[in-house]
Design a protein around this motif. Structure first.
Motif, short mmCIF file in Angstrom:
data_model
loop_
_atom_site.label_atom_id
_atom_site.label_comp_id
_atom_site.label_asym_id
_atom_site.label_seq_id
_atom_site.Cartn_x
_atom_site.Cartn_y
_atom_site.Cartn_z
N ASP A 7 0.69 -1.30 0.08
CA ASP A 7 0.22 -0.09 0.43
C ASP A 7 1.09 1.16 -0.05
O ASP A 7 0.07 2.28 0.59
N VAL A 72 2.66 -3.28 -7.23
CA VAL A 72 1.65 -3.54 -7.41
C VAL A 72 0.77 -3.49 -7.84
O VAL A 72 -0.76 -4.02 -8.32
N GLU A 73 0.35 -2.39 -8.67
CA GLU A 73 -0.97 -1.95 -9.71
C GLU A 73 -0.46 -2.29 -10.36
O GLU A 73 -1.80 -2.99 -11.27
N VAL A 75 1.06 -5.13 -11.05
CA VAL A 75 0.44 -6.73 -11.06
C VAL A 75 -0.86 -6.71 -11.68
O VAL A 75 -1.42 -7.95 -12.18
N HIS A 76 -1.39 -6.04 -10.62
CA HIS A 76 -3.25 -5.85 -10.55
C HIS A 76 -3.88 -5.60 -12.42
O HIS A 76 -4.40 -6.57 -13.02
N ASP A 77 -2.94 -4.59 -12.51
CA ASP A 77 -3.19 -4.62 -14.33
C ASP A 77 -2.95 -6.02 -15.10
O ASP A 77 -3.98 -6.18 -15.43
N LYS A 78 -1.95 -6.33 -14.76
CA LYS A 78 -1.18 -7.09 -15.27
C LYS A 78 -2.36 -8.57 -15.57
O LYS A 78 -2.55 -9.57 -16.39
N LEU A 79 -3.03 -8.37 -14.34
CA LEU A 79 -3.24 -10.20 -14.32
C LEU A 79 -4.66 -9.56 -14.82
O LEU A 79 -5.39 -11.23 -15.32
N GLU A 80 -5.84 -8.36 -14.76
CA GLU A 80 -7.06 -8.20 -14.94
C GLU A 80 -6.35 -8.67 -16.57
O GLU A 80 -7.23 -9.01 -17.32
N TYR A 83 -6.38 -12.24 -17.31
CA TYR A 83 -7.97 -12.58 -17.25
C TYR A 83 -8.49 -12.39 -18.21
O TYR A 83 -9.81 -13.47 -19.17
#
Length: 96
Positions: A7, A72-73, A75-80, A83
């Motif tokens: 965070d 962190v952001e 990785v979140h974007d890449k996962l989205e 998916y």
């Protein structure tokens, strides 16, 4: 060396280890793969001066809390994205 941000508050070093370029630990007796090689002490067990030196080393190279928050952001974007691509492939498979 493991470094990550949570965070955007801090960079936390959880472990420091050194491996040779072949991926081993550099020891000559690596025949028994069932045994985990010794990779060094926990970061919190190191002398305070050495802990600070590692923190300074990372900060000098741009590994900061802000960089951790960016990762962190990212990785979140890449996962989205991954998916959504997977859902598209599933939809194409079901449609055929």
């Amino acid at each position: 060396m493991a470094a990550y941000g949570r965070d955007g508050e801090a960079v936390v070093i959880s472990h420091v280890s050194l491996n040779d370029s072949a991926g081993g630990t550099g020891g000559e007796d690596e025949e028994d793969n069932d045994l985990m090689p010794y990779t060094g002490p926990l970061f919190t067990e190191l002398d305070d001066t050495l802990q600070q030196a590692f923190s300074d080393y990372l900060e000098e190279r741009g590994i900061t809390a802000e960089f951790g928050a960016y990762l962190v952001e990212l990785v979140h974007d890449k996962l989205e994205v991954e998916y959504m691509a997977w859902l598209t492939r599933v939809q194409d498979f079901v449609a055929s």
